[in-house]
Structure formats: structure tokens, C-alpha cells
Enzyme design. Structure first.
Site, PDB file in Angstrom:
ATOM      1  CG  PHE A 106      -1.557   0.981   0.838  1.00 30.48           C
ATOM      2  CD1 PHE A 106      -3.242   0.656   0.125  1.00 30.48           C
ATOM      3  CD2 PHE A 106      -1.900   2.208   1.989  1.00 30.48           C
ATOM      4  CE1 PHE A 106      -4.347   1.442  -0.438  1.00 30.48           C
ATOM      5  CE2 PHE A 106      -2.931   3.118   1.750  1.00 30.48           C
ATOM      6  CZ  PHE A 106      -3.891   2.848   1.312  1.00 30.48           C
ATOM      7  CG  ASP A 183       0.076  -2.965   7.176  1.00 30.66           C
ATOM      8  OD1 ASP A 183      -0.821  -2.979   7.215  1.00 30.66           O
ATOM      9  OD2 ASP A 183      -0.044  -1.636   6.144  1.00 30.66           O
ATOM     10  CE1 TYR A 208      -9.321   1.402   6.731  1.00 36.12           C
ATOM     11  CE2 TYR A 208      -8.187   2.334   8.982  1.00 36.12           C
ATOM     12  CZ  TYR A 208      -8.118   2.154   7.350  1.00 36.12           C
ATOM     13  OH  TYR A 208      -7.342   2.424   6.456  1.00 36.12           O
ATOM     14  CE  LYS A 209      -7.902  -1.810   5.220  1.00 34.19           C
ATOM     15  NZ  LYS A 209      -8.516  -0.959   4.345  1.00 34.19           N
ATOM     16  NE  ARG A 356      -9.283  -4.151  -2.863  1.00 32.88           N
ATOM     17  CZ  ARG A 356      -8.613  -4.165  -1.525  1.00 32.88           C
ATOM     18  NH1 ARG A 356      -7.700  -3.915  -1.149  1.00 32.88           N
ATOM     19  NH2 ARG A 356      -9.834  -2.509  -1.157  1.00 32.88           N
TER      20      ARG A 356
END
Length: 395
Positions: A106, A183, A208-209, A356
Site C-alpha cells: 500500500f 503491516d 476499520y476493515k 475485489r
């Protein structure tokens, strides 16, 4: 599955790997803290002062750590900077000074690591990908040479969903004298972890995922206890020892363990979302979540193989190499994602051609996977997805 614990949005939600849906308990926790504020004003701090620390046991359970090794604070990027500032300080003349990340990271991770390489006149070396989507162990290890000081790896690659061998690569890096960080943004809450047991030096992630703590929820950091004797290089008053914090002394005495890496006053309302989300995870076992997640992604992969031959499967099929989402490549992936949303199905798109889909163990059903594949098949058969491109919604 604990779908009844969530406030499900309309339609079919397949984007929990970007933002998880809201647990009822998270809403209740935020409202409870709002009530505290309304009723108690500043006296609310009598309840909030140790809120972040009180969440550490629940967070530690998600990542396989000891409670004093984790803290809910900051963001992935700010926590990465804080940990690098403490752990990475090559001296002039040191040959072991370079940094390694991956070409599939990312972007924010690369920005952060590049800033530390620049600061110390070092190189940031990016592990190459042979197919543009996944990494091989051979290529990772080839980059871990004897002049490397720190390597940062993703537990799960955000585009393809490939799961790396966390304990194996940790052991290999450390055997070569390299500090290793992870990560875990795309795995925490979906894949069981043993960060302490694997011996990882540090890790960062968001909540938050798959953890479903809400947009902009405080991030998480892990620092193995063998590093707790180090003074945090970036210091702030909330990282001060809590027993003497309000003495307001100018001499910093760090809180124990990962708590010393807090900086400013914590966002209580945001922490409340995590507080409620952790109530959900207290009712389930991470091994059961992983079993359910693999069953759902197996089902999606099998249906895609059978009904969507135009879409290339990017996600590894092997359980040991797969995270919680399925990535499909198609030249018109963006147009397909727009068309799916118009049909009430929420996917995720990543440039240039990745669709995705995240069937989340806690709330996605097999029927929703089947309907998603059926609608995709219909869009491909009719070509109706091309309308979004033709009217300029997709460029």
C-alpha cells in the site's frame, strides 16, 4: 456467523476489506460515550482516562500478542513512523542500514519507509513481483541481504489477497540479523495471528476493515516485549506513565510497553467504536472465523471458476496463501464495479483492473456470494456494464 450482531446496509455488501459494517455494539458504545460527555462534561475523563489501555486485552487476542505489547492508537502510518524512529537508527559507517518493503505495498507504507531511508542516506529496496500481483518466498529472501537493517512486509497483499508466511519469513529475516515488521491491515480480524509467538519485532494495522470499528478508527501497534527497554523516540504526553501523567513534569517517563507509544489525547468517540467492535470478537474464536472465511472464499472461487471464465483469478487458491478477500482481474473491472453497485451489490475496485470481493466470515452468506456471481454473469452476458463506461462514469 454472527450477522445478527451487525446493522447490515441495504443490498449485498462485499467491501468489508475496505470498511467493515457497523456492529450494533459499536453504535451503543459510541452513544454511551456521547451520553458520558453530555452528562459529565470534563468529569467524563474519570471513565475515559484508561479507555485505550482497557482495550489492549481484546486487541491482543486478535493478533496473538501479550496485552502490554499492543496499543490502540494513531494510524498505520503514524504508528509505523513512531516505531521506525525507535528501532531504526543506523550510525555513520554502518553497513547494515538499508530498508526493504515490497513493490506491491500500500503506498503509504512505501512513503513512510522512503522517508526513513532518505533521512539516513539509505536505500529503500522494493521486493519485485513476477506477475504484478503476488510475491514469491524466493524473491523475498533474495532481497534480505546482509546490508539490510529493517524489512516491512504485508501480512496480506491488499490487491491480490495473498497471505504471506508470517512465522517463516520472520524467522528467516531475524536469522539474517534483520528487524522485521508487518503491516497487518488486511488480515487482522480475518486471519489468526501469533505475533508474539512468531517473534515479530513490530507490527501496525487498522481496525476499520475486518474488525469493524468504524471509519477512521484508531489504529493498532505491536512491539515485542524484548524491545520494551527502548525509550520511544517520538514522545507525547499520553505515552507518559499514567501514575504520574498529571504531575506535568517535563521529564518523560514512558508508560509500560506499547502504551509508551501513544502521543496526543486519544479520540474517545473513535475508541468507543473499537470498544463495541471488540465485544463482537469476544463472542467468537479466531480459528472459527478463519474456517468460515476460507469456506466462503472457497465457495466464491469455485463459482467464479465455473461461471466467470472471463475474469482471471488473482488470489492464490491455497489456504495457506490466501487472506480474506478474492481478487478478480478484468480489463473492465471498474465498469463492472459501477454496474454491480447499481444492482445493489457493493464490491471494491483497485487500479487498473482488479475487482475485489470480500465475503466476511461474521456476516456474509453463501446466498449473497451466489447472487453476486449470478449478477456478474448477467452483466457479462448482456454487456450492460459497458453503459457506465460509455456515459463517462468510467474513464
Amino acid at each position: 456467523m454472527r450477522r445478527e450482531l451487525f446493522a447490515m446496509p441495504p443490498g449485498i455488501y462485499m467491501d468489508g476489506n475496505s470498511l467493515g459494517v457497523m456492529p450494533h455494539a459499536a453504535r451503543e458504545a459510541v452513544l454511551r460515550r456521547l451520553d458520558d460527555w453530555q452528562r459529565d462534561a470534563v468529569h467524563g475523563w474519570d471513565k475515559w482516562f484508561g479507555l485505550a489501555e482497557s482495550l489492549s486485552p481484546g486487541v491482543a487476542r486478535l493478533v496473538g500478542a501479550l496485552p502490554h505489547e499492543v496499543m490502540a492508537t494513531g494510524s498505520i502510518t503514524s504508528n509505523l513512523h513512531s516505531l521506525m524512529a525507535t528501532l531504526y537508527h543506523p550510525q555513520p559507517g554502518d553497513t547494515r542500514r538499508h530498508l526493504v518493503a515490497t513493490s506491491l505495498d500500500f503506498p503509504s507504507d512505501v512513503y513512510a519507509m522512503q522517508s526513513w531511508a532518505d533521512r539516513h542516506g539509505a536505500e529503500l529496496r522494493l521486493i519485485p513481483s513476477r506477475d504484478g500481483q503476488t510475491l514469491t518466498t524466493e524473491d523475498i529472501l533474495a532481497t534480505l541481504t546482509d546490508d539490510v537493517a529493517v524489512v516491512l512486509l504485508p501480512t496480506v497483499l491488499y490487491r491480490s489477497g495473498q497471505l504471506l508466511d508470517i512465522p517463516g519469513l520472520t524467522a528467516e529475516a531475524q536469522a539474517r540479523g534483520i528487524l522485521v515488521g508487518w503491516d497487518a491491515a488486511h488480515s487482522v480480524g480475518s486471519v489468526p495471528h501469533e505475533l508474539h509467538g512468531s517473534g515479530a519485532d513490530f507490527a501496525v494495522w487498522c481496525h476499520y476493515k475486518y474488525v469493524n470499528a468504524g471509519p477512521g478508527a484508531p489504529g493498532g501497534l505491536f512491539l515485542h516485549e524484548r524491545h520494551h527497554g527502548r525509550m520511544p523516540a517520538l514522545r507525547g504526553w499520553w505515552g507518559h506513565d499514567k501514575t504520574s501523567q498529571f504531575e506535568m513534569a517535563h521529564h518523560f517517563r514512558p508508560a509500560a510497553g506499547a502504551g509508551g507509544y501513544q502521543l496526543g489525547t486519544p479520540p474517545v468517540l473513535a475508541l468507543a467504536g473499537l470498544e463495541g467492535a471488540l465485544e463482537v470478537f469476544a463472542t467468537v474464536d479466531m480459528a472459527d472465523i478463519r474456517t468460515r472465511s476460507l469456506a466462503l472464499t472457497d465457495h466464491m472461487i469455485a463459482l467464479a471458476d465455473a461461471h466467470l471464465p472471463e475474469l482471471k483469478m488473482v488470489t492464490p487458491r491455497e489456504h495457506t496463501q490466501r487472506g480474506g478477500h478474492v481478487a478478480l482481474a478484468h480489463p473492465d473491472a471498474l465498469a463492472l464495479s459501477v454496474a454491480l453497485r447499481e444492482r445493489g451489490i457493493i464490491p471494491d475496485f483497485r487500479q487498473p483492473d482488479i475487482l475485489r470481493l470480500a465475503p466476511v466470515a461474521l456476516y456474509t452468506t453463501e446466498a449473497e456470494i451466489e447472487e453476486t456471481v449470478r449478477v456478474l454473469r448477467d452483466l457479462l452476458d448482456t454487456g450492460s456494464y459497458k453503459a457506465a463506461r460509455e456515459v463517462g462514469l468510467v474513464t
